[in-house]
Design a protein around this motif. Structure first.
Motif, PDB file in Angstrom:
ATOM      1  N   UNK A 129      29.679  41.916  34.734  1.00  0.00           N
ATOM      2  CA  UNK A 129      30.284  43.152  35.212  1.00  0.00           C
ATOM      3  C   UNK A 129      31.464  42.853  36.115  1.00  0.00           C
ATOM      4  N   UNK A 130      32.288  43.868  36.353  1.00  0.00           N
ATOM      5  CA  UNK A 130      33.538  43.653  37.078  1.00  0.00           C
ATOM      6  C   UNK A 130      33.309  43.153  38.506  1.00  0.00           C
ATOM      7  N   UNK A 131      32.441  43.837  39.247  1.00  0.00           N
ATOM      8  CA  UNK A 131      32.248  43.469  40.648  1.00  0.00           C
ATOM      9  C   UNK A 131      31.666  42.079  40.824  1.00  0.00           C
ATOM     10  N   UNK A 132      30.517  41.836  40.190  1.00  0.00           N
ATOM     11  CA  UNK A 132      29.840  40.550  40.353  1.00  0.00           C
ATOM     12  C   UNK A 132      30.651  39.416  39.740  1.00  0.00           C
ATOM     13  N   UNK A 133      31.284  39.658  38.589  1.00  0.00           N
ATOM     14  CA  UNK A 133      32.054  38.606  37.941  1.00  0.00           C
ATOM     15  C   UNK A 133      33.224  38.146  38.774  1.00  0.00           C
ATOM     16  N   UNK A 134      34.002  39.091  39.305  1.00  0.00           N
ATOM     17  CA  UNK A 134      35.138  38.720  40.145  1.00  0.00           C
ATOM     18  C   UNK A 134      34.690  38.067  41.448  1.00  0.00           C
ATOM     19  N   UNK A 135      33.574  38.568  41.982  1.00  0.00           N
ATOM     20  CA  UNK A 135      33.049  38.006  43.231  1.00  0.00           C
ATOM     21  C   UNK A 135      32.657  36.541  43.048  1.00  0.00           C
ATOM     22  N   UNK A 136      31.895  36.219  42.002  1.00  0.00           N
ATOM     23  CA  UNK A 136      31.473  34.843  41.778  1.00  0.00           C
ATOM     24  C   UNK A 136      32.647  33.947  41.414  1.00  0.00           C
ATOM     25  N   UNK A 137      33.593  34.457  40.658  1.00  0.00           N
ATOM     26  CA  UNK A 137      34.774  33.655  40.315  1.00  0.00           C
ATOM     27  C   UNK A 137      35.532  33.256  41.580  1.00  0.00           C
ATOM     28  N   UNK A 138      35.679  34.201  42.514  1.00  0.00           N
ATOM     29  CA  UNK A 138      36.368  33.902  43.772  1.00  0.00           C
ATOM     30  C   UNK A 138      35.597  32.883  44.591  1.00  0.00           C
ATOM     31  N   UNK A 139      34.277  33.044  44.705  1.00  0.00           N
ATOM     32  CA  UNK A 139      33.474  32.101  45.491  1.00  0.00           C
ATOM     33  C   UNK A 139      33.545  30.692  44.917  1.00  0.00           C
ATOM     34  N   UNK A 140      33.464  30.577  43.590  1.00  0.00           N
ATOM     35  CA  UNK A 140      33.478  29.261  42.961  1.00  0.00           C
ATOM     36  C   UNK A 140      34.808  28.548  43.150  1.00  0.00           C
ATOM     37  N   UNK A 141      35.869  29.301  43.468  1.00  0.00           N
ATOM     38  CA  UNK A 141      37.186  28.712  43.708  1.00  0.00           C
ATOM     39  C   UNK A 141      37.561  28.749  45.193  1.00  0.00           C
TER      40      UNK A 141
END
Length: 299
Positions: A118-130
């Protein structure tokens, strides 16, 4: 969007060892050293034997030959399920796709994570991983409480010993409050029992104060009430904090009377400011180790 931010790295001498003990119950109560050739962190049990951060691994081994040495974790290999915001449902979706580590998450594109989570969780995890956190850094806000704590060994502790430690902690906290021009109303007692569970007990006094005598009396009341539970379960950490901090000057009550407690606090503070914090101490603390004081952020 700008990704610039100020990041504070806090070096907590036993933090990484405490995390290992939290995650592996077999390590609790045992001396644990995190590191390889150099000690990165040591548990309180290892520190009691003289092990300290930045110490060579061989020297630490001589001081504590039965210590369990744990290699430091590498953030890229940390389990993705440990990331902030990953709950059971998200963790299950990641496992289904064999996405197990932070490195696995980082290799995926943002679009793939959005499609999966989903948009919220996907963008959130992508940011954390980087290593990106878009939240603004807030400055200029003063802390809402001040506190101090003292780690204890797993051996039994007499009420008199706990009371002496509590007095030392309250002295330390109220001195900081006065130096910062703060006063508070809520006294919080923090306990960690022998099984490493934690509890807090609190009491709110009638008016905001930074006087040692009144706040210590409130803290002692909380400690006395907790003694039966401490006797049953043991205690490995004692802490105290004062919350509901106020920046306004304390208004004296009518009729005006000399505040001998405040005068004594001011005199003791002046001596310690000039000659050092150990220049004056309570009689019950003579001969006792003061405990490790961590570096403090500005109040």
């Amino acid at each position: 969007m700008s990704y610039g931010a100020h990041i504070l790295h806090a070096d907590l001498d036993a933090f990484y060892a405490s995390v290992e003990q939290r995650d592996d119950p077999r390590l609790r109560g045992r001396p644990v050293i995190v590191g390889g050739g150099v000690v990165l962190a040591a548990s309180y049990e290892a520190k009691a034997r003289g092990v300290r951060s930045a110490m060579g691994g061989q020297q630490a081994r001589r001081l504590c030959p039965d210590a369990i040495v744990v290699p430091p974790r590498m953030s890229a290999y940390t389990q993705a399920s440990r990331l902030w915001g990953v709950g059971p449902v998200t963790a299950a979706k990641l496992r289904e796709r064999r996405i197990r580590t932070v490195a696995d998450v980082a290799r995926l594109g943002e679009a793939a994570l959005v499609s999966l989570l989903g948009a919220g969780a996907g963008r959130h995890l992508h940011a954390l991983a980087h290593n990106r956190d878009p939240r603004a850094v807030q400055v200029g806000r003063r802390r809402g409480s001040m506190g101090a704590q003292h780690a204890l060994g797993r051996t039994p502790h007499a009420p008199e010993e706990l009371d002496a430690i509590l007095a030392s902690l309250v002295d330390r906290v109220t001195r900081r409050m006065r130096a910062a021009g703060r006063s508070g109303r809520t006294v919080v007692l923090r306990l960690r029992f022998g099984d490493y569970t934690r509890v807090t007990r609190s009491h709110t006094v009638r008016k905001a104060t930074a006087d040692t005598t009144g706040l210590l009396a409130a803290a002692r009341t909380l400690l006395r009430a907790a003694l039966p539970e401490i006797e049953r379960r043991g205690v490995t950490l004692l802490g105290v904090s004062v919350g509901n901090l106020d920046d306004n000057p304390v208004q004296p009550e009518l009729p005006f009377q000399a505040d001998t407690g405040a005068d004594l606090d001011a005199a003791v503070d002046a001596v310690r400011d000039r000659f050092g914090s150990t220049a004056l101490t309570r009689a019950v603390l003579l001969g006792r180790a003061p405990g490790v004081e961590m570096p403090l952020l500005p109040d």
